[in-house]
Design a protein around this motif. Structure first.
Motif, PDB file in Angstrom:
ATOM      1  N   GLU A 159     -17.397  18.543 -19.272  1.00 33.32           N
ATOM      2  CA  GLU A 159     -17.768  19.443 -18.170  1.00 33.32           C
ATOM      3  C   GLU A 159     -16.489  20.105 -17.685  1.00 33.32           C
ATOM      4  O   GLU A 159     -15.709  19.490 -16.974  1.00 33.32           O
ATOM      5  N   ALA A 160     -16.241  21.340 -18.096  1.00 33.98           N
ATOM      6  CA  ALA A 160     -15.023  22.018 -17.625  1.00 33.98           C
ATOM      7  C   ALA A 160     -15.197  22.369 -16.153  1.00 33.98           C
ATOM      8  O   ALA A 160     -16.289  22.724 -15.714  1.00 33.98           O
ATOM      9  N   HIS A 161     -14.115  22.253 -15.376  1.00 33.45           N
ATOM     10  CA  HIS A 161     -14.217  22.564 -13.949  1.00 33.45           C
ATOM     11  C   HIS A 161     -14.073  24.050 -13.732  1.00 33.45           C
ATOM     12  O   HIS A 161     -13.021  24.561 -13.401  1.00 33.45           O
ATOM     13  N   THR A 162     -15.148  24.758 -13.965  1.00 35.71           N
ATOM     14  CA  THR A 162     -15.121  26.202 -13.805  1.00 35.71           C
ATOM     15  C   THR A 162     -16.547  26.643 -13.528  1.00 35.71           C
ATOM     16  O   THR A 162     -17.458  25.819 -13.413  1.00 35.71           O
ATOM     17  N   HIS A 163     -16.758  27.953 -13.379  1.00 35.13           N
ATOM     18  CA  HIS A 163     -18.107  28.436 -13.085  1.00 35.13           C
ATOM     19  C   HIS A 163     -19.063  28.080 -14.232  1.00 35.13           C
ATOM     20  O   HIS A 163     -18.696  28.172 -15.404  1.00 35.13           O
ATOM     21  N   GLU A 164     -20.287  27.720 -13.879  1.00 31.65           N
ATOM     22  CA  GLU A 164     -21.268  27.284 -14.881  1.00 31.65           C
ATOM     23  C   GLU A 164     -21.403  28.273 -16.052  1.00 31.65           C
ATOM     24  O   GLU A 164     -21.517  27.877 -17.210  1.00 31.65           O
ATOM     25  N   PHE A 165     -21.375  29.580 -15.757  1.00 34.29           N
ATOM     26  CA  PHE A 165     -21.604  30.565 -16.812  1.00 34.29           C
ATOM     27  C   PHE A 165     -20.427  30.705 -17.770  1.00 34.29           C
ATOM     28  O   PHE A 165     -20.541  31.356 -18.798  1.00 34.29           O
ATOM     29  N   ILE A 166     -19.259  30.166 -17.400  1.00 34.86           N
ATOM     30  CA  ILE A 166     -18.128  30.277 -18.323  1.00 34.86           C
ATOM     31  C   ILE A 166     -17.643  28.905 -18.789  1.00 34.86           C
ATOM     32  O   ILE A 166     -16.559  28.774 -19.335  1.00 34.86           O
ATOM     33  N   ALA A 167     -18.485  27.887 -18.588  1.00 37.55           N
ATOM     34  CA  ALA A 167     -18.198  26.557 -19.142  1.00 37.55           C
ATOM     35  C   ALA A 167     -19.000  26.427 -20.435  1.00 37.55           C
ATOM     36  O   ALA A 167     -20.183  26.759 -20.469  1.00 37.55           O
ATOM     37  N   THR A 168     -18.362  25.966 -21.488  1.00 42.39           N
ATOM     38  CA  THR A 168     -19.048  26.041 -22.789  1.00 42.39           C
ATOM     39  C   THR A 168     -19.018  24.764 -23.610  1.00 42.39           C
ATOM     40  O   THR A 168     -19.346  24.806 -24.795  1.00 42.39           O
ATOM     41  N   ALA A 169     -18.599  23.643 -23.051  1.00 40.53           N
ATOM     42  CA  ALA A 169     -18.512  22.466 -23.911  1.00 40.53           C
ATOM     43  C   ALA A 169     -19.482  21.355 -23.532  1.00 40.53           C
ATOM     44  O   ALA A 169     -19.554  20.348 -24.208  1.00 40.53           O
ATOM     45  N   HIS A 170     -20.231  21.529 -22.436  1.00 40.83           N
ATOM     46  CA  HIS A 170     -21.279  20.566 -22.153  1.00 40.83           C
ATOM     47  C   HIS A 170     -22.394  20.815 -23.182  1.00 40.83           C
ATOM     48  O   HIS A 170     -22.460  21.876 -23.804  1.00 40.83           O
ATOM     49  N   GLU A 171     -23.292  19.841 -23.331  1.00 40.39           N
ATOM     50  CA  GLU A 171     -24.209  19.971 -24.464  1.00 40.39           C
ATOM     51  C   GLU A 171     -25.382  20.927 -24.242  1.00 40.39           C
ATOM     52  O   GLU A 171     -25.874  21.530 -25.183  1.00 40.39           O
ATOM     53  N   ASP A 172     -25.795  21.091 -22.977  1.00 38.28           N
ATOM     54  CA  ASP A 172     -26.991  21.886 -22.700  1.00 38.28           C
ATOM     55  C   ASP A 172     -26.656  23.370 -22.650  1.00 38.28           C
ATOM     56  O   ASP A 172     -26.666  23.991 -21.595  1.00 38.28           O
ATOM     57  N   GLN A 173     -26.323  23.975 -23.771  1.00 37.98           N
ATOM     58  CA  GLN A 173     -26.032  25.406 -23.815  1.00 37.98           C
ATOM     59  C   GLN A 173     -26.042  25.932 -25.235  1.00 37.98           C
ATOM     60  O   GLN A 173     -26.214  25.185 -26.181  1.00 37.98           O
ATOM     61  N   LYS A 174     -25.863  27.259 -25.360  1.00 37.91           N
ATOM     62  CA  LYS A 174     -26.179  27.888 -26.647  1.00 37.91           C
ATOM     63  C   LYS A 174     -25.079  27.801 -27.710  1.00 37.91           C
ATOM     64  O   LYS A 174     -25.332  28.086 -28.867  1.00 37.91           O
ATOM     65  N   LEU A 221     -21.417  17.205 -30.951  1.00 35.78           N
ATOM     66  CA  LEU A 221     -20.913  15.988 -31.607  1.00 35.78           C
ATOM     67  C   LEU A 221     -21.932  14.868 -31.427  1.00 35.78           C
ATOM     68  O   LEU A 221     -22.122  14.040 -32.303  1.00 35.78           O
ATOM     69  N   ALA A 222     -22.602  14.918 -30.278  1.00 38.98           N
ATOM     70  CA  ALA A 222     -23.536  13.849 -29.916  1.00 38.98           C
ATOM     71  C   ALA A 222     -24.647  13.737 -30.961  1.00 38.98           C
ATOM     72  O   ALA A 222     -25.088  14.741 -31.527  1.00 38.98           O
ATOM     73  N   GLY A 223     -25.048  12.524 -31.201  1.00 42.02           N
ATOM     74  CA  GLY A 223     -26.166  12.288 -32.113  1.00 42.02           C
ATOM     75  C   GLY A 223     -25.821  12.566 -33.570  1.00 42.02           C
ATOM     76  O   GLY A 223     -26.708  12.697 -34.418  1.00 42.02           O
ATOM     77  N   GLY A 224     -24.534  12.734 -33.852  1.00 44.72           N
ATOM     78  CA  GLY A 224     -24.125  12.915 -35.247  1.00 44.72           C
ATOM     79  C   GLY A 224     -24.452  14.286 -35.817  1.00 44.72           C
ATOM     80  O   GLY A 224     -24.377  14.514 -37.028  1.00 44.72           O
ATOM     81  N   GLN A 225     -24.784  15.252 -34.939  1.00 47.47           N
ATOM     82  CA  GLN A 225     -25.156  16.575 -35.462  1.00 47.47           C
ATOM     83  C   GLN A 225     -23.983  17.297 -36.112  1.00 47.47           C
ATOM     84  O   GLN A 225     -24.128  17.920 -37.158  1.00 47.47           O
ATOM     85  N   ALA A 226     -22.809  17.223 -35.462  1.00 44.35           N
ATOM     86  CA  ALA A 226     -21.640  17.900 -36.040  1.00 44.35           C
ATOM     87  C   ALA A 226     -21.274  17.262 -37.382  1.00 44.35           C
ATOM     88  O   ALA A 226     -20.926  17.967 -38.341  1.00 44.35           O
TER      89      ALA A 226
END
Ligand code: LLP
Length: 463
Positions: free
Chosen positions: A191-206, A211-216
């Motif tokens: 969870e990068a400490h920045t505005h939600e629309f410019i944070a890109t490493a949490h899992e719930d996004q496009k 990495l989670a669940g072995g997908q990567a």
């Protein structure tokens, strides 16, 4: 209206909202070098200059609103990043922040690579002579046509963003009889400490493959099997306008964990790791960005330490700063129009641009600074809100800032740190014409992106 007759707005902290501007600065005429481009200063006549050219002359020649870009500063920042990371790493400038052919040439000359994320950015890069093998192609939904153009041009890497794209790029490469160098973009769950629309490493996004669940790991398995692909590394971009390296630390830890798993499973040590961009800049005096050499040192140490722990050879690191290079190098110059003091609230200062040349305040609640630049003033500070000319009450350029109470229509004000994501996100809302970008260096100013004209607008309207 004469200056002295102009009713002053609220002066002091009684109505100040929470935020950066807790009190008026001691002197409104002083320009904080943190937020202004390197060659910006105020001349003896009180008029602000950039690259030795004063803003009144610039406004006269190029009109307002306009972005003025300090070429000396741009080159210095590009060089600082290049030097900080040295020969064992690559710096890819993120073209989405601001791209034009002149900028591509400067980057080429300063030894940087370029990250593009659309056919249009790719075309700009190639047309200005950036060697294709120094271009990285990004995006979460590249079209087959874009992939075809990128592979055909011979881009240095394509950053794969989905399972479907792994197959698509491999297919195109095979069709063209090529083996395309690729990285896989992963989301590391930070969870990068920045505005939600410019944070890109949490899992719930496009973006990216979790990495989670072995997908990567599964994506790597598939990419390694395809003849059209040469998998050279893993990519992670955690977000934008970030000031500390702790998010990168977690990201590097998790990416190196994947590299180790890949080595254990496939016997392959991938040679590259890309940590993306996202380093913050000072929009106001309250922001304290770190220097490129500090960031380079911190990131290199993090990756080296993690690789030592995993008994991996340290991969070649790349980074993709956009904002940190171009952001501080430009300011937007506006002419003051209507001034509306609202009793007990603040004074609304309207300018001849607005959300069409800077959407960041409306979109991200971004903070900006502003200064009167066509003269000095000893008047009291007034709490101002700089707004545009669009038909929206959210059309705000600078939410809360102090300007001198004798501000008058016709004065020039400038908003610094608008080099990144302003012209590149500009729109024609209300059929307002997009401003030019003027590069200034050593006493010379030249247009690098010209002002849009009504003819440009009407040319597209073929109904
Ligand atoms: N690399 C990747 C994969 C990216 O997605 C981005 C930004 C960058 C590098 C460059 O990030 P920078 O160093 O410029 O922060 N429009 C927003 C920012 C969106 C950034 C999107 N990706 C803004 O105005 O703040």
């Amino acid at each position: 209206m004469s200056r002295s007759a102009h009713p002053a707005g609220p002066r002091h902290a009684d109505v100040l909202p929470e935020g950066h501007y807790s009190a008026p600065p001691a002197d409104l005429n002083t320009l904080d070098p943190k937020v202004w481009a390197q060659t910006v200063d105020r001349g003896d006549d009180g008029v602000v200059r950039v690259g030795g050219v004063d803003v009144k002359a610039l406004a006269e020649e190029f009109g307002t609103p306009a972005y003025f870009l300090d070429e000396t500063d741009f080159r210095a920042r590009a060089r600082a990043w290049r030097t900080a990371f040295g020969q064992d790493a690559d710096v890819f400038y993120a073209g989405k922040a601001f791209l034009s052919r002149a900028v591509v040439r400067w980057l080429h000359e300063e030894g940087l690579n370029l990250d593009v994320c659309s056919g249009g950015e790719l075309a700009t890069a190639l047309s200005a002579g950036m060697p294709a093998d120094r271009i990285a192609f990004h995006g979460n939904n590249k079209s087959t046509e874009e992939i075809h153009r990128a592979v055909e041009a011979g881009v240095g890497r394509i950053v794969l963003d989905s399972f479907q794209e792994i197959v698509r790029v491999a297919h195109v490469a095979q069709e063209l009889g090529k083996r395309q160098r690729v990285q896989i973009r992963v989301t590391v769950g930070v969870e990068a400490h920045t505005h939600e629309f410019i944070a890109t490493a949490h899992e719930d996004q496009k973006f990216g493959i979790p990495l989670a669940g072995g997908q990567a790991a599964e994506a790597v398995r598939r990419a390694l099997k395809l003849d059209g692909l040469e998998l050279i590394g893993i990519h992670s971009h955690i977000g934008s306008q970030i000031f500390d390296t702790s998010g990168f630390e977690v990201a590097a830890h998790r990416v190196v964990g994947l590299l180790k798993d890949i080595r254990d499973e496939h016997g392959v040590e991938l040679p590259e790791i890309d940590l993306g961009g996202g380093l913050g800049i000072a929009y106001t005096s309250a922001d304290d960005p770190r220097e490129p050499h500090e960031i380079a040192k911190a990131l290199t140490e993090i990756v080296t330490r993690e690789c030592e722990g995993a008994r991996l050879r340290t991969p070649r690191i790349s980074v993709e700063p956009g904002r940190a290079i171009v952001g501080p190098t430009a300011f937007t110059l506006y002419e003051v129009g209507t001034i509306k003091p609202l009793d007990g609230l603040r004074t609304y200062v309207s300018v001849d641009g607005g959300m069409s040349d800077n959407i960041r305040t409306a979109l991200y609640d971004a903070e900006y600074s502003v200064a009167l630049v066509s003269r000095t003033s000893d008047a009291e500070p007034m709490l101002a809100r700089v707004v545009g000319k669009h038909c929206e009450s959210g059309d705000i350029v600078v939410k809360d800032a102090f300007l001198p109470a004798d501000l008058a229509p016709g004065d020039l004000i400038a908003v610094p740190a608008t080099g990144a994501y302003c012209r590149s996100m500009a729109s024609n809302y209300n059929h307002v014409l997009r401003p030019p970008v003027v590069a200034v260096k050593d006493g010379e100013a030249r247009v690098i992106v010209r002002r849009e004209t009504e003819e440009d607008l009407l040319r597209l309207d073929v109904g």
